[in-house]
Motif scaffolding. Structure first.
Motif, PDB file in Angstrom:
ATOM      1  N   ASP A 105       0.836  -1.194   0.000  1.00  0.00           N
ATOM      2  CA  ASP A 105       0.000   0.000   0.000  1.00  0.00           C
ATOM      3  C   ASP A 105       0.874   1.249   0.000  1.00  0.00           C
ATOM      4  OD1 ASP A 105      -2.564  -1.281   0.011  1.00  0.00           O
ATOM      5  OD2 ASP A 105      -2.230  -1.795   2.115  1.00  0.00           O
ATOM      6  N   ASP A 106       0.926   1.899   1.127  1.00  0.00           N
ATOM      7  CA  ASP A 106       1.606   3.195   1.211  1.00  0.00           C
ATOM      8  C   ASP A 106       3.073   3.104   1.593  1.00  0.00           C
ATOM      9  OD1 ASP A 106      -0.800   4.385   0.571  1.00  0.00           O
ATOM     10  OD2 ASP A 106      -1.391   4.646   2.660  1.00  0.00           O
ATOM     11  N   THR A 107       3.535   1.917   1.989  1.00  0.00           N
ATOM     12  CA  THR A 107       4.940   1.775   2.363  1.00  0.00           C
ATOM     13  C   THR A 107       5.472   0.447   1.832  1.00  0.00           C
ATOM     14  OG1 THR A 107       4.492   0.668   4.476  1.00  0.00           O
ATOM     15  CG2 THR A 107       4.612   3.078   4.517  1.00  0.00           C
ATOM     16  N   ILE A 108       6.783   0.426   1.578  1.00  0.00           N
ATOM     17  CA  ILE A 108       7.476  -0.819   1.238  1.00  0.00           C
ATOM     18  C   ILE A 108       8.940  -0.649   1.633  1.00  0.00           C
ATOM     19  CG2 ILE A 108       7.960  -0.144  -1.168  1.00  0.00           C
ATOM     20  CD1 ILE A 108       7.519  -3.157  -1.893  1.00  0.00           C
ATOM     21  N   ASP A 109       9.502  -1.681   2.231  1.00  0.00           N
ATOM     22  CA  ASP A 109      10.902  -1.589   2.628  1.00  0.00           C
ATOM     23  C   ASP A 109      11.800  -1.927   1.429  1.00  0.00           C
ATOM     24  OD1 ASP A 109      10.952  -4.394   2.426  1.00  0.00           O
ATOM     25  OD2 ASP A 109      10.800  -4.689   4.578  1.00  0.00           O
ATOM     26  N   GLU A 110      13.068  -1.632   1.592  1.00  0.00           N
ATOM     27  CA  GLU A 110      14.030  -1.823   0.515  1.00  0.00           C
ATOM     28  C   GLU A 110      14.092  -3.278   0.051  1.00  0.00           C
ATOM     29  OE1 GLU A 110      18.528  -0.295  -0.193  1.00  0.00           O
ATOM     30  OE2 GLU A 110      18.287  -1.729   1.446  1.00  0.00           O
ATOM     31  N   LYS A 111      14.110  -4.210   0.985  1.00  0.00           N
ATOM     32  CA  LYS A 111      14.229  -5.636   0.647  1.00  0.00           C
ATOM     33  C   LYS A 111      13.095  -6.088  -0.278  1.00  0.00           C
ATOM     34  CE  LYS A 111      13.931 -10.161   2.750  1.00  0.00           C
ATOM     35  NZ  LYS A 111      13.352 -10.858   3.861  1.00  0.00           N
ATOM     36  N   ASN A 112      11.855  -5.750   0.057  1.00  0.00           N
ATOM     37  CA  ASN A 112      10.721  -6.175  -0.749  1.00  0.00           C
ATOM     38  C   ASN A 112      10.665  -5.439  -2.082  1.00  0.00           C
ATOM     39  OD1 ASN A 112       9.516  -8.248   0.853  1.00  0.00           O
ATOM     40  ND2 ASN A 112       8.914  -6.664   2.296  1.00  0.00           N
ATOM     41  N   ALA A 113      11.040  -4.175  -2.099  1.00  0.00           N
ATOM     42  CA  ALA A 113      11.091  -3.432  -3.360  1.00  0.00           C
ATOM     43  C   ALA A 113      12.140  -4.054  -4.281  1.00  0.00           C
ATOM     44  CB  ALA A 113      11.414  -1.962  -3.093  1.00  0.00           C
ATOM     45  N   PHE A 114      13.289  -4.398  -3.735  1.00  0.00           N
ATOM     46  CA  PHE A 114      14.339  -5.013  -4.542  1.00  0.00           C
ATOM     47  C   PHE A 114      13.890  -6.372  -5.087  1.00  0.00           C
ATOM     48  CE2 PHE A 114      18.605  -2.812  -3.445  1.00  0.00           C
ATOM     49  CZ  PHE A 114      18.019  -1.564  -3.541  1.00  0.00           C
ATOM     50  N   ALA A 115      13.146  -7.138  -4.292  1.00  0.00           N
ATOM     51  CA  ALA A 115      12.648  -8.441  -4.764  1.00  0.00           C
ATOM     52  C   ALA A 115      11.708  -8.261  -5.953  1.00  0.00           C
ATOM     53  CB  ALA A 115      11.934  -9.174  -3.624  1.00  0.00           C
ATOM     54  N   ASN A 124      10.243   9.475   6.014  1.00  0.00           N
ATOM     55  CA  ASN A 124       9.184   8.647   5.432  1.00  0.00           C
ATOM     56  C   ASN A 124       9.701   7.864   4.220  1.00  0.00           C
ATOM     57  OD1 ASN A 124       9.481  10.974   3.940  1.00  0.00           O
ATOM     58  ND2 ASN A 124       7.308  11.266   3.565  1.00  0.00           N
ATOM     59  N   GLU A 125      10.897   7.342   4.362  1.00  0.00           N
ATOM     60  CA  GLU A 125      11.598   6.617   3.293  1.00  0.00           C
ATOM     61  C   GLU A 125      10.743   5.528   2.651  1.00  0.00           C
ATOM     62  OE1 GLU A 125      15.002   3.114   3.415  1.00  0.00           O
ATOM     63  OE2 GLU A 125      14.942   4.588   5.026  1.00  0.00           O
ATOM     64  N   ASP A 126      10.076   4.695   3.464  1.00  0.00           N
ATOM     65  CA  ASP A 126       9.290   3.589   2.924  1.00  0.00           C
ATOM     66  C   ASP A 126       8.064   4.081   2.153  1.00  0.00           C
ATOM     67  OD1 ASP A 126      11.136   1.846   3.988  1.00  0.00           O
ATOM     68  OD2 ASP A 126       9.867   1.170   5.635  1.00  0.00           O
ATOM     69  N   GLU A 127       7.531   5.245   2.553  1.00  0.00           N
ATOM     70  CA  GLU A 127       6.406   5.829   1.827  1.00  0.00           C
ATOM     71  C   GLU A 127       6.858   6.371   0.471  1.00  0.00           C
ATOM     72  OE1 GLU A 127       4.361   8.755   4.210  1.00  0.00           O
ATOM     73  OE2 GLU A 127       4.276   7.382   5.920  1.00  0.00           O
ATOM     74  N   ILE A 128       7.986   7.045   0.450  1.00  0.00           N
ATOM     75  CA  ILE A 128       8.522   7.569  -0.809  1.00  0.00           C
ATOM     76  C   ILE A 128       8.830   6.415  -1.754  1.00  0.00           C
ATOM     77  CG2 ILE A 128      10.465   8.803  -1.865  1.00  0.00           C
ATOM     78  CD1 ILE A 128      10.595  10.455   0.780  1.00  0.00           C
ATOM     79  N   ARG A 129       9.481   5.361  -1.223  1.00  0.00           N
ATOM     80  CA  ARG A 129       9.812   4.184  -2.031  1.00  0.00           C
ATOM     81  C   ARG A 129       8.547   3.565  -2.611  1.00  0.00           C
ATOM     82  NH1 ARG A 129      12.404   1.727   1.587  1.00  0.00           N
ATOM     83  NH2 ARG A 129      14.469   2.482   1.007  1.00  0.00           N
ATOM     84  N   MET A 174       7.153   5.717  -5.444  1.00  0.00           N
ATOM     85  CA  MET A 174       7.975   5.588  -6.649  1.00  0.00           C
ATOM     86  C   MET A 174       7.738   4.241  -7.337  1.00  0.00           C
ATOM     87  SD  MET A 174      11.471   7.327  -5.167  1.00  0.00           S
ATOM     88  CE  MET A 174      12.477   6.961  -6.588  1.00  0.00           C
ATOM     89  N   LEU A 175       7.670   3.175  -6.547  1.00  0.00           N
ATOM     90  CA  LEU A 175       7.479   1.849  -7.129  1.00  0.00           C
ATOM     91  C   LEU A 175       6.085   1.712  -7.735  1.00  0.00           C
ATOM     92  CD1 LEU A 175       8.744  -0.842  -7.788  1.00  0.00           C
ATOM     93  CD2 LEU A 175       8.191  -1.623  -5.482  1.00  0.00           C
ATOM     94  N   HIS A 176       5.069   2.272  -7.087  1.00  0.00           N
ATOM     95  CA  HIS A 176       3.722   2.265  -7.673  1.00  0.00           C
ATOM     96  C   HIS A 176       3.742   2.970  -9.033  1.00  0.00           C
ATOM     97  CE1 HIS A 176       1.266   0.436  -4.586  1.00  0.00           C
ATOM     98  NE2 HIS A 176       1.643   1.296  -3.657  1.00  0.00           N
TER      99      HIS A 176
END
Length: 155
Positions: free
Chosen positions: A90-100, A133-138, A141-143
């Motif tokens: 949804d509104d947040t994602i950590d680096e590990k999951n975004a990279f996956a 709010n790093e995970d929100e920005i990520r 961007m990914l969305h």
């Protein structure tokens, strides 16, 4: 002889079956008996190694006639795949999951190596970590990347 842990063996077994079939149904207790492990270990393997990011959809039904269905996503339908990936967070994602997610897009030839590396650089902790709010920005961007890929003719 290389040593594999039980989780690796379960994953390899299921992937071998999936080579010949787009979808399989298993019973958790039967798998646990086969690998001489607790049923929760079967859950662990399925929840961590058969994810949408890795190209699988998992459905389960509990109860006496319960099952776990694992289905390979038909990547030829990129639009549907990208929409499913986009719904994973949804509104947040950590680096590990975004990279996956980016890794899977590369593996499925949706992104080139250069495109993937550029996106990884933009989503990295060392790029976004200075923002509270790093995970929100990520996630935002990914969305945006997934939406653009979903509607762009890439071939």
């Amino acid at each position: 002889m290389s040593r594999h842990n039980t989780s690796d063996l379960i994953e390899a077994y299921l992937k071998k079956i999936l080579e010949d079939s787009e979808m399989i149904e298993i019973r958790r207790t039967e798998m646990a008996d086969l690998f001489n492990c607790v049923p929760s270990q079967i859950n662990y393997v399925i929840n961590t190694r058969f994810t949408i990011q890795r190209g699988y959809v998992v459905e389960s039904k509990r109860g006496g006639g319960g099952y776990i269905r694992i289905e390979k996503i038909k990547i030829s339908d990129n639009h549907r795949f990208l929409e499913q990936v986009d719904q994973l967070f949804d509104d947040t994602i950590d680096e590990k999951n975004a990279f996956a997610i980016i890794q899977k897009l590369y593996e499925e030839d949706i992104l080139t190596k250069t495109e993937g590396n550029l996106i990884l650089a933009a989503l990295a902790k060392n790029t976004l970590g200075r923002f509270k709010n790093e995970d929100e920005i990520r996630a935002g961007m990914l969305h945006a990347v997934l939406e653009r890929l979903s509607y762009e003719d890439r071939k």
